[in-house]
Design an enzyme around this catalytic site. Sequence first.
Site, PDB file in Angstrom:
ATOM      1  NE  ARG A 236      -4.298  -1.337   0.151  1.00 52.35           N
ATOM      2  CZ  ARG A 236      -4.467  -2.391  -0.648  1.00 52.35           C
ATOM      3  NH1 ARG A 236      -3.506  -2.728  -1.496  1.00 52.35           N
ATOM      4  NH2 ARG A 236      -5.572  -3.094  -0.611  1.00 52.35           N
ATOM      5  CD  GLU A 265      -3.368   2.873  -5.421  1.00 54.94           C
ATOM      6  OE1 GLU A 265      -4.423   2.315  -5.776  1.00 54.94           O
ATOM      7  OE2 GLU A 265      -2.432   2.262  -4.921  1.00 54.94           O
ATOM      8  CG  HIS A 283      -3.580  -1.154  -6.814  1.00 57.80           C
ATOM      9  ND1 HIS A 283      -3.973  -0.475  -5.686  1.00 57.80           N
ATOM     10  CD2 HIS A 283      -3.534  -2.457  -6.457  1.00 57.80           C
ATOM     11  CE1 HIS A 283      -4.150  -1.334  -4.688  1.00 57.80           C
ATOM     12  NE2 HIS A 283      -3.892  -2.546  -5.149  1.00 57.80           N
TER      13      HIS A 283
HETATM   14  C1  DGY Z   1      -5.759  -6.117  -2.263  1.00 53.17           C
HETATM   15  O1  DGY Z   1      -6.624  -6.987  -2.304  1.00 53.17           O
HETATM   16  O2  DGY Z   1      -5.476  -5.534  -1.223  1.00 53.17           O
HETATM   17  C2  DGY Z   1      -5.073  -5.798  -3.551  1.00 53.17           C
HETATM   18  O3  DGY Z   1      -4.232  -4.712  -3.445  1.00 53.17           O
HETATM   19  C3  DGY Z   1      -6.113  -5.567  -4.610  1.00 53.17           C
HETATM   20  O4  DGY Z   1      -5.536  -5.436  -5.865  1.00 53.17           O
END
Ligand code: DGY
Length: 317
Positions: A236, A265, A283
């Site tokens: 993240r 994002e 992503h």
């Molecule tokens: C998640 O599920 O956290 C992923 O980043 C989605 O793409």
Amino acid sequence: MKKILVTRKLLQSNEERLKKLYDVKLNSNDELYSQNKLVEMSEGCDGILSALTDKLDEETINELPHSIKILSNFAVGFGNIDLEAAKKRGIAVTNTPEVLTDATAEIGILLILGACRRAAEGIEGARSSNWKWSADYLIGKQLTGSRLGILGMGRIGKKIAKIAKSLGMIIHYHNRSKLSSDQENGAIYQKDLKSLMSVSDVLSVCCPASKETVNMINKETLEFLPKGAVVTNVARGDIVDDDALIDALNRRKVYAVGLDVYKGEPNLNPGYLKHKSAFILPHLGSATKETRTAMANLAIDNLEEFFKSGNCKNKVN
Ligand code: DGY
């Protein structure tokens, strides 16, 4: 029949399944709902199948109708939801672990390869025919023999470690607790972030975003990296202080970055765009047909289990 709001468009087979099970409000135009619109749309619903693009902060959660009992998040991460606020309102939050491990680890490896082997510059050169083979053209960093530091040795971290090991990398990791030697599979435990950073020729950020991990990669911690290290993030954006990382790139303290996730994002800090050595993706972690189908099915299974039993094994709050 329970009524469910699905905030983002899903793959067709998943939407068909939802239609059979629930009175469902789908988002056929895949509009990005504002917080107000999301609250408005959830009127009369029993649950929400949410996505990581929905910012379910305390204020938004407090405005949800009392009929909402579950937020089934279509992601393994749940940093978009205030878990405590949901708990206080008696709303269960669930996620979709395991099913996206392989796809996300694949992107984690792509980030490492792309950043180390200068793929962004290579693609640009090849597309513009503006290149000439020479013994020193786009010389990058070899993975074989390099040390990979994994921050967060959960499912995704372990899978990245397994693939990276097969590529000849030497694996170090830091986690809240040391794994059993079986689970370590040869990886070397580092007791804190500082010691992990100091042995990371390549860093792979794999830990969840939380109040504890926000901006964990910052001006101070970046200094512990060996000069010319590579930083990658498949977890993240909130975990990285962008200004500090861009500054480290500017100073060549960091050789290259490989990023799939960003603060705020879909916008990313423009500082990254100035760097040819930034290998950046939008992503894509879980973006395969198999995985997105399995994720949505698991989000639906979570709704099913919750409405049947009042609980769910993937409840995270
Ligand atoms: C998640 O599920 O956290 C992923 O980043 C989605 O793409």
